[in-house]
Design a protein around this motif. Structure first.
Motif, mmCIF file in Angstrom:
data_model
loop_
_atom_site.group_PDB
_atom_site.id
_atom_site.type_symbol
_atom_site.label_atom_id
_atom_site.label_comp_id
_atom_site.label_asym_id
_atom_site.label_seq_id
_atom_site.Cartn_x
_atom_site.Cartn_y
_atom_site.Cartn_z
ATOM 1 N N ARG A 94 0.833 -1.213 0.000
ATOM 2 C CA ARG A 94 0.000 0.000 0.000
ATOM 3 C C ARG A 94 0.863 1.256 0.000
ATOM 4 N NH1 ARG A 94 -3.119 -3.121 3.468
ATOM 5 N NH2 ARG A 94 -2.110 -2.218 5.290
ATOM 6 N N ARG A 95 1.922 1.259 0.817
ATOM 7 C CA ARG A 95 2.789 2.438 0.910
ATOM 8 C C ARG A 95 3.459 2.719 -0.427
ATOM 9 N NH1 ARG A 95 7.553 4.026 0.940
ATOM 10 N NH2 ARG A 95 8.558 1.988 0.913
ATOM 11 N N ARG A 96 4.038 1.703 -1.045
ATOM 12 C CA ARG A 96 4.745 1.908 -2.322
ATOM 13 C C ARG A 96 3.799 2.294 -3.451
ATOM 14 N NH1 ARG A 96 9.194 -3.003 -2.494
ATOM 15 N NH2 ARG A 96 10.382 -2.289 -0.692
ATOM 16 N N GLU A 97 2.698 1.579 -3.557
ATOM 17 C CA GLU A 97 1.749 1.917 -4.613
ATOM 18 C C GLU A 97 1.123 3.284 -4.355
ATOM 19 O OE1 GLU A 97 0.609 -2.677 -5.857
ATOM 20 O OE2 GLU A 97 -0.923 -1.463 -4.861
ATOM 21 N N GLY A 98 0.856 3.598 -3.097
ATOM 22 C CA GLY A 98 0.316 4.913 -2.752
ATOM 23 C C GLY A 98 1.271 6.027 -3.112
ATOM 24 N N ALA A 99 2.570 5.824 -2.845
ATOM 25 C CA ALA A 99 3.567 6.835 -3.217
ATOM 26 C C ALA A 99 3.574 7.044 -4.725
ATOM 27 C CB ALA A 99 4.947 6.420 -2.714
ATOM 28 N N GLY A 100 3.422 5.968 -5.487
ATOM 29 C CA GLY A 100 3.358 6.084 -6.940
ATOM 30 C C GLY A 100 2.141 6.843 -7.407
ATOM 31 N N LEU A 101 0.992 6.573 -6.788
ATOM 32 C CA LEU A 101 -0.236 7.293 -7.149
ATOM 33 C C LEU A 101 -0.104 8.781 -6.848
ATOM 34 C CD1 LEU A 101 -2.982 4.829 -5.839
ATOM 35 C CD2 LEU A 101 -2.536 5.418 -8.224
ATOM 36 N N LEU A 102 0.398 9.105 -5.676
ATOM 37 C CA LEU A 102 0.544 10.513 -5.300
ATOM 38 C C LEU A 102 1.556 11.232 -6.187
ATOM 39 C CD1 LEU A 102 0.394 10.168 -1.417
ATOM 40 C CD2 LEU A 102 -1.400 11.005 -2.958
ATOM 41 N N ALA A 103 2.626 10.551 -6.569
ATOM 42 C CA ALA A 103 3.624 11.160 -7.449
ATOM 43 C C ALA A 103 3.050 11.440 -8.838
ATOM 44 C CB ALA A 103 4.854 10.254 -7.548
ATOM 45 N N ALA A 104 2.078 10.623 -9.270
ATOM 46 C CA ALA A 104 1.493 10.789 -10.608
ATOM 47 C C ALA A 104 0.427 11.879 -10.668
ATOM 48 C CB ALA A 104 0.892 9.458 -11.069
ATOM 49 N N LEU A 105 -0.056 12.329 -9.500
ATOM 50 C CA LEU A 105 -1.118 13.342 -9.470
ATOM 51 C C LEU A 105 -0.607 14.714 -9.889
ATOM 52 C CD1 LEU A 105 -3.154 12.885 -6.168
ATOM 53 C CD2 LEU A 105 -4.029 12.813 -8.499
ATOM 54 N N PRO A 106 -1.274 15.380 -10.810
ATOM 55 C CA PRO A 106 -0.936 16.777 -11.071
ATOM 56 C C PRO A 106 -1.200 17.595 -9.804
ATOM 57 C CG PRO A 106 -2.339 15.898 -12.809
ATOM 58 C CD PRO A 106 -2.316 14.883 -11.703
ATOM 59 N N PRO A 107 -0.396 18.623 -9.535
ATOM 60 C CA PRO A 107 -0.525 19.378 -8.275
ATOM 61 C C PRO A 107 -1.905 19.987 -8.038
ATOM 62 C CG PRO A 107 1.389 20.121 -9.545
ATOM 63 C CD PRO A 107 0.671 19.105 -10.384
ATOM 64 N N ASP A 108 -2.589 20.426 -9.088
ATOM 65 C CA ASP A 108 -3.883 21.102 -8.920
ATOM 66 C C ASP A 108 -5.081 20.174 -9.122
ATOM 67 O OD1 ASP A 108 -3.343 20.771 -11.620
ATOM 68 O OD2 ASP A 108 -4.287 22.659 -12.203
ATOM 69 N N ALA A 109 -4.832 18.870 -9.263
ATOM 70 C CA ALA A 109 -5.919 17.929 -9.524
ATOM 71 C C ALA A 109 -6.775 17.709 -8.289
ATOM 72 C CB ALA A 109 -5.337 16.598 -9.989
ATOM 73 N N LEU A 110 -8.027 17.392 -8.525
ATOM 74 C CA LEU A 110 -8.913 16.957 -7.462
ATOM 75 C C LEU A 110 -8.771 15.444 -7.377
ATOM 76 C CD1 LEU A 110 -11.196 17.263 -5.390
ATOM 77 C CD2 LEU A 110 -12.796 17.011 -7.285
ATOM 78 N N ALA A 111 -8.116 14.967 -6.342
ATOM 79 C CA ALA A 111 -7.922 13.529 -6.154
ATOM 80 C C ALA A 111 -9.220 12.917 -5.642
ATOM 81 C CB ALA A 111 -6.781 13.275 -5.181
ATOM 82 N N VAL A 112 -9.712 11.925 -6.368
ATOM 83 C CA VAL A 112 -10.927 11.207 -5.978
ATOM 84 C C VAL A 112 -10.520 9.762 -5.723
ATOM 85 C CG1 VAL A 112 -13.257 10.520 -6.641
ATOM 86 C CG2 VAL A 112 -12.337 12.720 -7.428
ATOM 87 N N ALA A 113 -10.502 9.393 -4.460
ATOM 88 C CA ALA A 113 -10.107 8.041 -4.071
ATOM 89 C C ALA A 113 -11.306 7.116 -4.182
ATOM 90 C CB ALA A 113 -9.564 8.037 -2.649
ATOM 91 N N LEU A 114 -11.161 6.052 -4.956
ATOM 92 C CA LEU A 114 -12.204 5.040 -5.005
ATOM 93 C C LEU A 114 -11.989 4.141 -3.805
ATOM 94 C CD1 LEU A 114 -12.477 4.361 -8.811
ATOM 95 C CD2 LEU A 114 -13.946 5.709 -7.355
ATOM 96 N N ASP A 115 -12.884 4.294 -2.829
ATOM 97 C CA ASP A 115 -12.695 3.699 -1.518
ATOM 98 C C ASP A 115 -14.037 3.231 -0.982
ATOM 99 O OD1 ASP A 115 -11.006 3.345 0.952
ATOM 100 O OD2 ASP A 115 -12.432 4.817 1.732
ATOM 101 N N LEU A 116 -14.074 2.029 -0.452
ATOM 102 C CA LEU A 116 -15.320 1.474 0.062
ATOM 103 C C LEU A 116 -15.983 2.350 1.100
ATOM 104 C CD1 LEU A 116 -14.877 -2.184 -0.311
ATOM 105 C CD2 LEU A 116 -17.009 -1.385 0.628
ATOM 106 N N GLY A 117 -15.219 3.126 1.836
ATOM 107 C CA GLY A 117 -15.781 3.998 2.862
ATOM 108 C C GLY A 117 -16.289 5.318 2.327
ATOM 109 N N GLY A 118 -16.189 5.537 1.028
ATOM 110 C CA GLY A 118 -16.602 6.808 0.447
ATOM 111 C C GLY A 118 -18.081 6.864 0.121
ATOM 112 N N GLU A 119 -18.487 8.030 -0.315
ATOM 113 C CA GLU A 119 -19.862 8.264 -0.751
ATOM 114 C C GLU A 119 -20.149 7.380 -1.962
ATOM 115 O OE1 GLU A 119 -22.363 11.941 -2.837
ATOM 116 O OE2 GLU A 119 -20.262 12.203 -2.321
ATOM 117 N N ALA A 120 -21.368 6.844 -2.055
ATOM 118 C CA ALA A 120 -21.767 5.999 -3.181
ATOM 119 C C ALA A 120 -22.949 6.665 -3.896
ATOM 120 C CB ALA A 120 -22.124 4.600 -2.712
ATOM 121 N N PRO A 121 -22.675 7.651 -4.741
ATOM 122 C CA PRO A 121 -23.779 8.344 -5.408
ATOM 123 C C PRO A 121 -24.435 7.460 -6.459
ATOM 124 C CG PRO A 121 -21.702 9.042 -6.357
ATOM 125 C CD PRO A 121 -21.365 8.125 -5.206
ATOM 126 N N ASP A 122 -25.698 7.768 -6.774
ATOM 127 C CA ASP A 122 -26.298 7.109 -7.924
ATOM 128 C C ASP A 122 -25.753 7.797 -9.182
ATOM 129 O OD1 ASP A 122 -27.733 9.517 -8.162
ATOM 130 O OD2 ASP A 122 -29.637 8.637 -7.543
#
Length: 143
Positions: free
Chosen positions: A37-65
């Motif tokens: 998780r740590r290594r893959e997470g570091a890779g994901l964060l490094a790939a994010l553009p600085p001004d991007a809105l990061a949307v984590a697909l996470d089971l604990g998140g909101e589940a909109p229709d």
């Protein structure tokens, strides 16, 4: 992503999106679950553009229709921030990734393999695009 039905599903919907999505894959890590998780997470964060809105697909998140998701996309677009969807690997997302996320979203209460999530997300992005354009692809009248 390896060739196969999952890649074909993603390609089918991604080809319909305007603008087409950009995908950045991070290498699969090895080690303990926490280290992966740590290594893959570091890779994901490094790939994010600085001004991007990061949307984590996470089971604990909101589940909109689908209509709710289309509304979220419209608000994010109006804010001028490009959403970048972060999909974890088999061990899930590192806490550093969910902490960086401006939004956490689930594709329902079930756990999905990461290689299916990409296709499902592409279909929902296409559906949201259709909803926003009043295209008949989305049939809101269906229960």
């Amino acid at each position: 992503m390896k060739t196969g039905p999952e890649a074909a599903l993603y390609a089918h919907y991604a080809a319909r999106l305007r603008p087409p999505p950009e995908v950045t894959e991070v290498p699969e890590a090895r080690g303990s679950a926490a280290e992966i998780r740590r290594r893959e997470g570091a890779g994901l964060l490094a790939a994010l553009p600085p001004d991007a809105l990061a949307v984590a697909l996470d089971l604990g998140g909101e589940a909109p229709d689908s209509e709710g998701f289309a509304g979220l996309l419209a608000r994010w677009e109006a804010s001028g921030r490009t959403p970048c969807f972060l999909i974890g690997g088999a061990e899930g997302l590192d806490p550093a990734v969910t902490a960086r996320a401006g939004h956490r979203m689930a594709l329902g209460p079930m756990t999905w393999p990461h290689f299916l999530v990409r296709g499902m997300l592409a279909e929902q992005l296409y559906r949201a695009q259709a909803i926003r354009q009043n295209h008949p692809y989305h049939r809101a009248w269906r229960p």
